[in-house]
Design a protein around this motif. Structure first.
Motif, mmCIF file in Angstrom:
data_model
loop_
_atom_site.group_PDB
_atom_site.id
_atom_site.type_symbol
_atom_site.label_atom_id
_atom_site.label_comp_id
_atom_site.label_asym_id
_atom_site.label_seq_id
_atom_site.Cartn_x
_atom_site.Cartn_y
_atom_site.Cartn_z
ATOM 1 N N LYS A 124 0.835 -1.211 0.000
ATOM 2 C CA LYS A 124 0.000 0.000 0.000
ATOM 3 C C LYS A 124 0.869 1.261 0.000
ATOM 4 O O LYS A 124 0.566 2.231 -0.695
ATOM 5 C CB LYS A 124 -0.931 0.006 1.202
ATOM 6 N N GLN A 125 1.946 1.253 0.744
ATOM 7 C CA GLN A 125 2.845 2.410 0.781
ATOM 8 C C GLN A 125 3.510 2.652 -0.569
ATOM 9 O O GLN A 125 3.626 3.790 -1.007
ATOM 10 C CB GLN A 125 3.933 2.206 1.839
ATOM 11 N N LYS A 126 3.933 1.579 -1.231
ATOM 12 C CA LYS A 126 4.641 1.706 -2.507
ATOM 13 C C LYS A 126 3.698 1.987 -3.678
ATOM 14 O O LYS A 126 4.042 2.734 -4.583
ATOM 15 C CB LYS A 126 5.425 0.426 -2.815
ATOM 16 N N ARG A 127 2.523 1.342 -3.671
ATOM 17 C CA ARG A 127 1.628 1.410 -4.820
ATOM 18 C C ARG A 127 0.470 2.395 -4.648
ATOM 19 O O ARG A 127 -0.280 2.631 -5.582
ATOM 20 C CB ARG A 127 1.047 0.026 -5.109
ATOM 21 N N ASN A 128 0.298 2.913 -3.453
ATOM 22 C CA ASN A 128 -0.779 3.864 -3.141
ATOM 23 C C ASN A 128 -2.178 3.281 -3.280
ATOM 24 O O ASN A 128 -3.138 4.009 -3.524
ATOM 25 C CB ASN A 128 -0.655 5.139 -3.991
ATOM 26 N N TYR A 129 -2.306 1.981 -3.172
ATOM 27 C CA TYR A 129 -3.607 1.312 -3.061
ATOM 28 C C TYR A 129 -3.375 -0.025 -2.374
ATOM 29 O O TYR A 129 -2.257 -0.516 -2.330
ATOM 30 C CB TYR A 129 -4.299 1.139 -4.419
ATOM 31 N N SER A 130 -4.419 -0.574 -1.819
ATOM 32 C CA SER A 130 -4.271 -1.853 -1.130
ATOM 33 C C SER A 130 -4.863 -2.968 -1.986
ATOM 34 O O SER A 130 -5.690 -2.723 -2.859
ATOM 35 C CB SER A 130 -4.949 -1.813 0.238
ATOM 36 N N THR A 131 -4.413 -4.187 -1.713
ATOM 37 C CA THR A 131 -4.910 -5.344 -2.444
ATOM 38 C C THR A 131 -4.920 -6.572 -1.555
ATOM 39 O O THR A 131 -4.133 -6.666 -0.618
ATOM 40 C CB THR A 131 -4.067 -5.630 -3.709
ATOM 41 N N ASP A 132 -5.821 -7.476 -1.868
ATOM 42 C CA ASP A 132 -5.848 -8.784 -1.246
ATOM 43 C C ASP A 132 -5.563 -9.859 -2.288
ATOM 44 O O ASP A 132 -5.622 -11.047 -1.989
ATOM 45 C CB ASP A 132 -7.208 -9.053 -0.590
ATOM 46 N N ASN A 133 -5.250 -9.427 -3.507
ATOM 47 C CA ASN A 133 -4.982 -10.350 -4.597
ATOM 48 C C ASN A 133 -3.663 -11.073 -4.323
ATOM 49 O O ASN A 133 -2.607 -10.443 -4.236
ATOM 50 C CB ASN A 133 -4.927 -9.578 -5.924
ATOM 51 N N LEU A 134 -3.742 -12.389 -4.217
ATOM 52 C CA LEU A 134 -2.572 -13.168 -3.838
ATOM 53 C C LEU A 134 -1.472 -13.135 -4.898
ATOM 54 O O LEU A 134 -0.285 -13.116 -4.570
ATOM 55 C CB LEU A 134 -2.980 -14.611 -3.546
#
Length: 72
Positions: A11-21
């Motif tokens: 999230k810090q690097k990409r500016n969005y969060s994910t749960d995609n494995l």
């Protein structure tokens, strides 16, 4: 590092969060290649992600083994 910490770093690097494995697996690989995590941390993350099923997601098997072999 655990999966929760990996998600925070993602999230810090990409500016969005994910749960995609798969995205998390790729991100873990990238952070290892860039020497941001150790081999020990990378292996642990891979084990955790595989236990959640990343090894089966997106995997494709050929319909016929002969499709992989060039015939003359």
């Amino acid at each position: 590092m655990n999966i929760h910490e990996l998600k925070l770093k993602f999230k810090q690097k990409r500016n969005y969060s994910t749960d995609n494995l798969i995205d998390l697996m790729n991100f873990a690989k990238m952070t290892y290649i860039l020497n941001e995590i150790s081999i020990k941390e990378y292996r642990q993350l891979v084990r955790e992600l595989e236990s959640l099923g990343v090894d089966t997601l997106g995997a494709e098997t050929p319909e016929d083994e002969n499709t992989l072999i060039e015939t003359n």
